[in-house]
Scaffold this motif. Structure first.
Motif, mmCIF file in Angstrom:
data_model
loop_
_atom_site.group_PDB
_atom_site.id
_atom_site.type_symbol
_atom_site.label_atom_id
_atom_site.label_comp_id
_atom_site.label_asym_id
_atom_site.label_seq_id
_atom_site.Cartn_x
_atom_site.Cartn_y
_atom_site.Cartn_z
ATOM 1 N N ILE A 168 0.838 -1.206 0.000
ATOM 2 C CA ILE A 168 0.000 0.000 0.000
ATOM 3 C C ILE A 168 0.867 1.247 0.000
ATOM 4 O O ILE A 168 0.592 2.208 -0.722
ATOM 5 N N THR A 169 1.944 1.220 0.773
ATOM 6 C CA THR A 169 2.861 2.361 0.799
ATOM 7 C C THR A 169 3.507 2.571 -0.564
ATOM 8 O O THR A 169 3.590 3.700 -1.066
ATOM 9 N N ALA A 170 3.955 1.498 -1.190
ATOM 10 C CA ALA A 170 4.607 1.605 -2.505
ATOM 11 C C ALA A 170 3.631 2.117 -3.562
ATOM 12 O O ALA A 170 3.976 2.983 -4.374
ATOM 13 N N TRP A 171 2.412 1.596 -3.564
ATOM 14 C CA TRP A 171 1.424 2.035 -4.554
ATOM 15 C C TRP A 171 1.022 3.487 -4.321
ATOM 16 O O TRP A 171 0.835 4.240 -5.270
ATOM 17 N N SER A 172 0.858 3.876 -3.076
ATOM 18 C CA SER A 172 0.480 5.264 -2.825
ATOM 19 C C SER A 172 1.611 6.213 -3.214
ATOM 20 O O SER A 172 1.358 7.310 -3.689
ATOM 21 N N THR A 218 7.240 14.489 -7.166
ATOM 22 C CA THR A 218 7.780 15.094 -5.952
ATOM 23 C C THR A 218 8.991 14.292 -5.476
ATOM 24 O O THR A 218 9.201 13.157 -5.902
ATOM 25 N N ALA A 219 9.754 14.886 -4.598
ATOM 26 C CA ALA A 219 10.904 14.179 -4.038
ATOM 27 C C ALA A 219 10.447 13.041 -3.124
ATOM 28 O O ALA A 219 11.160 12.063 -2.933
ATOM 29 N N ALA A 220 9.247 13.160 -2.574
ATOM 30 C CA ALA A 220 8.714 12.126 -1.678
ATOM 31 C C ALA A 220 8.470 10.812 -2.410
ATOM 32 O O ALA A 220 8.314 9.776 -1.785
ATOM 33 N N ARG A 221 8.465 10.846 -3.711
ATOM 34 C CA ARG A 221 8.257 9.631 -4.512
ATOM 35 C C ARG A 221 9.368 8.615 -4.264
ATOM 36 O O ARG A 221 9.159 7.425 -4.334
ATOM 37 N N ARG A 222 10.570 9.089 -3.935
ATOM 38 C CA ARG A 222 11.715 8.203 -3.736
ATOM 39 C C ARG A 222 12.095 8.032 -2.273
ATOM 40 O O ARG A 222 13.122 7.439 -1.972
ATOM 41 N N LEU A 272 8.992 8.333 5.203
ATOM 42 C CA LEU A 272 7.562 8.605 5.017
ATOM 43 C C LEU A 272 6.830 8.600 6.355
ATOM 44 O O LEU A 272 5.991 9.457 6.619
ATOM 45 N N ARG A 273 7.140 7.605 7.188
ATOM 46 C CA ARG A 273 6.514 7.540 8.515
ATOM 47 C C ARG A 273 6.855 8.771 9.338
ATOM 48 O O ARG A 273 6.000 9.335 10.016
ATOM 49 N N LEU A 274 8.106 9.210 9.286
ATOM 50 C CA LEU A 274 8.555 10.340 10.084
ATOM 51 C C LEU A 274 7.922 11.652 9.617
ATOM 52 O O LEU A 274 7.483 12.461 10.425
ATOM 53 N N ILE A 329 0.902 16.323 1.580
ATOM 54 C CA ILE A 329 -0.075 15.255 1.831
ATOM 55 C C ILE A 329 -1.455 15.652 1.321
ATOM 56 O O ILE A 329 -2.211 14.803 0.834
ATOM 57 N N ALA A 330 -1.791 16.926 1.358
ATOM 58 C CA ALA A 330 -3.079 17.373 0.808
ATOM 59 C C ALA A 330 -3.119 17.175 -0.702
ATOM 60 O O ALA A 330 -4.128 16.722 -1.255
ATOM 61 N N ALA A 331 -2.019 17.482 -1.384
ATOM 62 C CA ALA A 331 -1.956 17.279 -2.834
ATOM 63 C C ALA A 331 -1.999 15.789 -3.177
ATOM 64 O O ALA A 331 -2.641 15.389 -4.153
ATOM 65 N N ALA A 332 -1.330 14.969 -2.376
ATOM 66 C CA ALA A 332 -1.344 13.521 -2.616
ATOM 67 C C ALA A 332 -2.744 12.951 -2.438
ATOM 68 O O ALA A 332 -3.195 12.123 -3.246
ATOM 69 N N LEU A 333 -3.455 13.387 -1.412
ATOM 70 C CA LEU A 333 -4.822 12.905 -1.201
ATOM 71 C C LEU A 333 -5.746 13.372 -2.324
ATOM 72 O O LEU A 333 -6.643 12.632 -2.741
ATOM 73 N N ALA A 334 -5.531 14.567 -2.822
ATOM 74 C CA ALA A 334 -6.344 15.064 -3.942
ATOM 75 C C ALA A 334 -6.080 14.240 -5.202
ATOM 76 O O ALA A 334 -7.017 13.917 -5.941
ATOM 77 N N ARG A 335 -4.807 13.877 -5.456
ATOM 78 C CA ARG A 335 -4.496 13.033 -6.613
ATOM 79 C C ARG A 335 -5.150 11.665 -6.486
ATOM 80 O O ARG A 335 -5.667 11.128 -7.465
#
Length: 73
Positions: free
Chosen positions: A5-9, A17-21, A27-29, A59-65
């Motif tokens: 689930i983490t990998a797919w999200s 974004t840089a968070a992709r890698r 991610l947890r932190l 995280i707001a942009a990720a949830l919107a996507r």
């Protein structure tokens, strides 16, 4: 299952974004530990995130996507 689930999200929601890698530990932190609560009003559910979180916009942009993904069911 949580790893999948983490990998797919990351693949679907954090594209461009840089968070992709980021590793799961980072991610947890930075993302998964943001304080927030779920509010229900007028038959709608809202996620209220802390205003002091440094990665709140990410995280707001990720949830919107994720919300705008086509429903294939």
């Amino acid at each position: 299952m949580a790893t999948d689930i983490t990998a797919w999200s990351q693949m679907l929601a954090l594209t461009g974004t840089a968070a992709r890698r980021w590793e799961p530990k980072r991610l947890r932190l930075l993302l998964f530990s943001i304080a927030g609560y779920i509010a229900k009003r007028s038959r709608r559910v809202h996620l209220r995130l802390s205003g002091h979180a440094p990665h709140r916009a990410l995280i707001a942009a990720a949830l919107a996507r994720l919300h705008n993904l086509p429903n294939l069911a």
